[in-house]
Design a protein around this motif. Structure first.
Motif, PDB file in Angstrom:
ATOM      1  N   ARG A  21      47.140  45.374  42.628  1.00  0.00           N
ATOM      2  CA  ARG A  21      46.475  44.468  41.672  1.00  0.00           C
ATOM      3  C   ARG A  21      46.716  44.950  40.243  1.00  0.00           C
ATOM      4  O   ARG A  21      46.410  46.085  39.902  1.00  0.00           O
ATOM      5  CB  ARG A  21      44.984  44.386  41.971  1.00  0.00           C
ATOM      6  N   VAL A  37      46.189  38.819  39.508  1.00  0.00           N
ATOM      7  CA  VAL A  37      47.546  39.016  40.017  1.00  0.00           C
ATOM      8  C   VAL A  37      47.514  40.062  41.118  1.00  0.00           C
ATOM      9  O   VAL A  37      47.227  41.231  40.862  1.00  0.00           O
ATOM     10  CB  VAL A  37      48.515  39.475  38.897  1.00  0.00           C
ATOM     11  N   ASP A  38      47.769  39.647  42.344  1.00  0.00           N
ATOM     12  CA  ASP A  38      47.940  40.539  43.489  1.00  0.00           C
ATOM     13  C   ASP A  38      49.387  40.452  43.955  1.00  0.00           C
ATOM     14  O   ASP A  38      49.943  39.352  44.115  1.00  0.00           O
ATOM     15  CB  ASP A  38      47.016  40.141  44.641  1.00  0.00           C
ATOM     16  N   HIS A  39      49.992  41.619  44.237  1.00  0.00           N
ATOM     17  CA  HIS A  39      51.415  41.730  44.584  1.00  0.00           C
ATOM     18  C   HIS A  39      51.476  42.511  45.893  1.00  0.00           C
ATOM     19  O   HIS A  39      50.876  43.579  45.997  1.00  0.00           O
ATOM     20  CB  HIS A  39      52.102  42.472  43.430  1.00  0.00           C
ATOM     21  N   TYR A  40      52.192  41.997  46.898  1.00  0.00           N
ATOM     22  CA  TYR A  40      52.192  42.668  48.196  1.00  0.00           C
ATOM     23  C   TYR A  40      53.583  42.633  48.832  1.00  0.00           C
ATOM     24  O   TYR A  40      54.411  41.775  48.516  1.00  0.00           O
ATOM     25  CB  TYR A  40      51.175  42.032  49.141  1.00  0.00           C
ATOM     26  N   HIS A 109      56.243  39.167  51.684  1.00  0.00           N
ATOM     27  CA  HIS A 109      56.456  39.729  50.353  1.00  0.00           C
ATOM     28  C   HIS A 109      56.187  38.626  49.333  1.00  0.00           C
ATOM     29  O   HIS A 109      56.820  37.570  49.375  1.00  0.00           O
ATOM     30  CB  HIS A 109      57.905  40.219  50.245  1.00  0.00           C
ATOM     31  N   VAL A 111      53.229  37.150  45.919  1.00  0.00           N
ATOM     32  CA  VAL A 111      52.112  37.327  44.994  1.00  0.00           C
ATOM     33  C   VAL A 111      51.054  36.258  45.245  1.00  0.00           C
ATOM     34  O   VAL A 111      51.370  35.145  45.677  1.00  0.00           O
ATOM     35  CB  VAL A 111      52.560  37.254  43.511  1.00  0.00           C
ATOM     36  N   GLU A 167      59.692  32.587  38.716  1.00  0.00           N
ATOM     37  CA  GLU A 167      60.393  33.722  39.307  1.00  0.00           C
ATOM     38  C   GLU A 167      61.750  33.838  38.626  1.00  0.00           C
ATOM     39  O   GLU A 167      62.460  32.833  38.459  1.00  0.00           O
ATOM     40  CB  GLU A 167      60.579  33.520  40.808  1.00  0.00           C
ATOM     41  N   LEU A 189      55.955  40.764  35.504  1.00  0.00           N
ATOM     42  CA  LEU A 189      55.734  41.669  36.641  1.00  0.00           C
ATOM     43  C   LEU A 189      57.075  42.054  37.239  1.00  0.00           C
ATOM     44  O   LEU A 189      57.876  41.180  37.597  1.00  0.00           O
ATOM     45  CB  LEU A 189      54.870  40.974  37.693  1.00  0.00           C
ATOM     46  N   ASP A 191      59.180  43.193  40.202  1.00  0.00           N
ATOM     47  CA  ASP A 191      59.128  43.254  41.663  1.00  0.00           C
ATOM     48  C   ASP A 191      60.208  44.168  42.231  1.00  0.00           C
ATOM     49  O   ASP A 191      59.973  44.893  43.192  1.00  0.00           O
ATOM     50  CB  ASP A 191      59.286  41.846  42.239  1.00  0.00           C
ATOM     51  N   ASN A 205      56.321  47.378  39.982  1.00  0.00           N
ATOM     52  CA  ASN A 205      54.958  46.848  40.100  1.00  0.00           C
ATOM     53  C   ASN A 205      54.198  46.822  38.776  1.00  0.00           C
ATOM     54  O   ASN A 205      53.039  46.386  38.745  1.00  0.00           O
ATOM     55  CB  ASN A 205      54.126  47.616  41.136  1.00  0.00           C
TER      56      ASN A 205
END
Length: 302
Positions: A21, A37-40, A109, A111, A167, A189, A191, A205
């Motif tokens: 986050r 913003v959550d990135h996984y 993968h 957000v 993107e 962000l 990636d 990240n």
């Protein structure tokens, strides 16, 4: 330029997955109206988030790989795939579930983003929109513009404040001067890859914050492979918001009422049909023993 670093956060209740986050943070809650913003992924990550509520926001689901099954209390049932925007508007209340599917061996993968609704529109009707953002070339980059306009590409999806979301995949060793709206503040962000934004190299990240005033954003890929970034931005949001759990409101009393309505299974949020997880709905956590207060806006937003 300000660099926001990610923190690991468990998400999703009994089968919690770990996300990175970058927004909100104590000193910065918003970039435009983007408030979360959550990135996984990629890697060994799966999603199983039982039905849970939202108020006062729009959720933006964007994948780089994998597939997620979305269900909500409007009756929407959609499979979220890479390159496909899924935008859910909560209005006064909605609930939804999100589950990664077993139909693909590709790692999950992506957000999860939230957009705060302004006072004039935060009581709007619930809604769900899906839109495929086709890639377009701009200099040495490939862009998928899923909200707003960027470099001549425009998304048809309606937003309630001026926003952009895209993107960006930079070619190897590429340098791009991306035209941006000088009335917008932006976040970039990282990636994948080794990239500098406006002359500052980011760690993986990281979310780079760029204030208003610039009509260009310089992106440089220092690596021998393509690099991927996510660009978000918008006009500075002029309203103080109060975020707690999955709710965006304005006052402590409002958040208390949202929580009570969810715990009481009020029709304010409706219900999700078809979810088959371990628990049928996520319970709200206990409220803290203090009065919740909106976060102050940064001085550049005033």
């Amino acid at each position: 330029m300000e660099i926001l670093t990610a923190r690991d956060v468990p998400l999703g209740g009994p089968r919690a997955m770990t996300v990175r986050r970058t927004l909100p943070q104590r000193h910065r809650s918003l970039i435009g109206a983007w408030c979360f913003v959550d990135h996984y992924g990629p890697g060994e990550v799966s999603m199983d988030v039982a039905p849970h509520p939202h108020t006062g926001l729009q959720t933006v689901s964007w994948l780089f790989s994998g597939e997620i099954e979305h269900r909500d209390s409007l009756g929407s049932h959609a499979l979220i795939r890479p390159g496909q925007l899924n935008l859910m508007t909560s209005g006064d209340g909605i609930c939804h579930s999100e589950v990664s599917t077993a139909s693909t061996a590709v790692p999950l993968h992506g957000v999860q983003l939230w957009v705060a609704l302004p006072e004039a529109h935060r009581h709007t009707a619930r809604d769900f929109v899906s839109y495929i953002a086709e890639p377009v070339r701009y200099e040495s980059a490939s862009l998928r513009v899923f909200l707003g306009s960027l470099a001549g590409s425009t998304s048809p999806v309606t937003t309630f404040t001026p926003l952009v979301g895209a993107e960006i995949v930079l070619d190897a060793r590429a340098r791009v001067e991306l035209p941006v709206d000088p009335d917008f503040e932006h976040g970039v962000l990282l990636d994948s890859g080794r990239v500098s934004v406006a002359g500052t190299e980011l760690n993986l990240n990281d979310l780079a914050y760029l204030p208003t005033g610039s009509s260009q954003c310089e992106l440089v890929n220092h690596g021998a492979e393509p690099a991927r970034l996510l660009l978000i931005g918008g006009e500075p949001f002029q309203e103080q918001i109060l975020m707690w759990w999955n709710f965006v409101g304005r006052t402590h009393e409002e958040i208390v009422a949202f929580r009570e309505a969810w715990q009481g299974e009020s029709e304010q949020f409706g219900s999700v049909d078809g979810y088959t997880g371990v628990v049928q709905r996520l319970p709200a956590p206990a409220l803290p023993g203090v009065t919740l207060k909106p976060r102050a806006l940064p001085k550049e937003s005033l």
